[in-house]
Write an enzyme that holds these catalytic residues in place. Structure first.
Site, PDB file in Angstrom:
ATOM      1  N   ALA A   1       6.564 -17.081 -13.344  1.00 32.50           N
ATOM      2  CA  ALA A   1       6.302 -18.287 -12.556  1.00 32.50           C
ATOM      3  C   ALA A   1       5.547 -17.953 -11.280  1.00 32.50           C
ATOM      4  CB  ALA A   1       7.615 -18.987 -12.221  1.00 32.50           C
TER       5      ALA A   1
ATOM      6  N   TYR B   1       9.172 -13.783 -12.315  1.00 35.23           N
ATOM      7  CA  TYR B   1       7.904 -13.054 -12.164  1.00 35.23           C
ATOM      8  C   TYR B   1       6.751 -13.846 -12.779  1.00 35.23           C
ATOM      9  CZ  TYR B   1       4.598  -9.149 -12.390  1.00 35.23           C
ATOM     10  OH  TYR B   1       3.496  -8.341 -12.253  1.00 35.23           O
TER      11      TYR B   1
ATOM     12  N   SER C   1      -1.091 -11.346 -12.400  1.00 31.98           N
ATOM     13  CA  SER C   1      -0.680 -10.541 -13.548  1.00 31.98           C
ATOM     14  C   SER C   1      -1.032 -11.275 -14.823  1.00 31.98           C
ATOM     15  CB  SER C   1       0.835 -10.289 -13.516  1.00 31.98           C
ATOM     16  OG  SER C   1       1.277  -9.691 -14.726  1.00 31.98           O
TER      17      SER C   1
ATOM     18  N   ALA D   1       0.803  -1.228   0.000  1.00 35.23           N
ATOM     19  CA  ALA D   1       0.000   0.000   0.000  1.00 35.23           C
ATOM     20  C   ALA D   1       0.831   1.271   0.000  1.00 35.23           C
ATOM     21  CB  ALA D   1      -0.927   0.000   1.217  1.00 35.23           C
TER      22      ALA D   1
END
Length: 252
Positions: A160, A158, A144, A19
């Site tokens: 994987a 990333y 993603s 955040a």
């Protein structure tokens, strides 16, 4: 209850990891506008202040907790603080890191460091949050589109980690939806402006988005709206799903 009331989060506490910057900020703000108090988690405690101010401007309380989600102990401590703050109804596993290293040169440490945050960290945080979450809670894992397709960069770690997060989502949904009444879903964003996108080479992002069916970068509010939907009672019959918010990247 009207259909619009289903999208309110009044009386709930939502935990948002990652955040400090990027997409975590519009996500936290959207959940606050829907009526939730927000627990803001991130490794850089000083940078949580700005997000907390934005939440408070929307009339909601904000609790800042310095957290490294790759540490199971940190995740448990965060969940305990959140439960004291109020009834936990939502977890958004948004924290993540990315690298772009050719597979022939990537070291075990470099590869593992990405999995420790993006995959293992999301698991530890889900475990911790589920232990304090209200009946009918919602966990949203931010994966993603690169967990589904490639993007022209050497991103084995990333990719994987984000593909693994989709499998984790399905398994936790299967375990917890009936036994704990906790829904678990994932979102696969495409191209958005974030700290990750700041590391792209000049011209990369522009060249990629111009080929999309919706040929532009996504707005943070568009992702936050999808998070709010999955967090709310408006998605009460949805679990184990992957919601793609990518301008058509995965079909282009």
């Amino acid at each position: 209850m009207s259909i619009l009331d289903k999208f309110r989060l009044d009386g709930q506490v939502a935990i948002v990891t990652g955040a400090t910057s990027g997409l975590g900020i519009p996500i936290a703000c959207a959940l606050a506008e829907a009526g939730a108090d927000i627990v803001l988690a991130g490794r850089r405690a000083d940078r949580l202040k700005g997000t907390a101010s934005l939440v408070q401007e929307r009339g909601r309380r904000a609790l800042r907790v310095q957290t490294d989600i790759s540490s199971p102990a940190d995740c448990q401590a965060l969940a305990k603080e959140a439960a004291i703050f109020g009834p936990v109804g939502v977890l958004v596993n948004n924290a993540g890191i990315a690298t772009a290293i050719p597979a022939s040169r990537e070291t075990p440490k470099e590869f593992q460091s990405v999995l420790d945050v993006n995959l293992s960290g999301a698991y530890w945080m889900a475990q911790a949050a589920a232990s304090v979450m209200n009946d009918g809670g919602s966990i949203i894992n931010i994966s993603s589109a690169i967990g589904l397709v490639t993007a022209g960069l050497p991103q084995a770690a990333y990719s994987a980690s984000k593909a693994g997060l989709l499998g984790l989502t399905r398994d936790l949904a299967g375990q917890w939806s009936s036994r704990k009444n906790i829904r678990v879903n994932a979102i696969t964003p495409g191209y958005f402006i974030s700290e990750m996108s700041d590391t792209f080479a000049d011209g990369y992002l522009e060249s990629r988005v111009k080929t999309l069916p919706i040929p532009r970068v996504g707005d943070g509010g568009e992702l936050a709206a999808a998070v709010l939907f999955l967090a709310s009672a408006g998605a009460s019959y949805i679990t184990g799903a992957t919601l793609t918010v990518d301008g058509g990247l995965t079909i282009s």
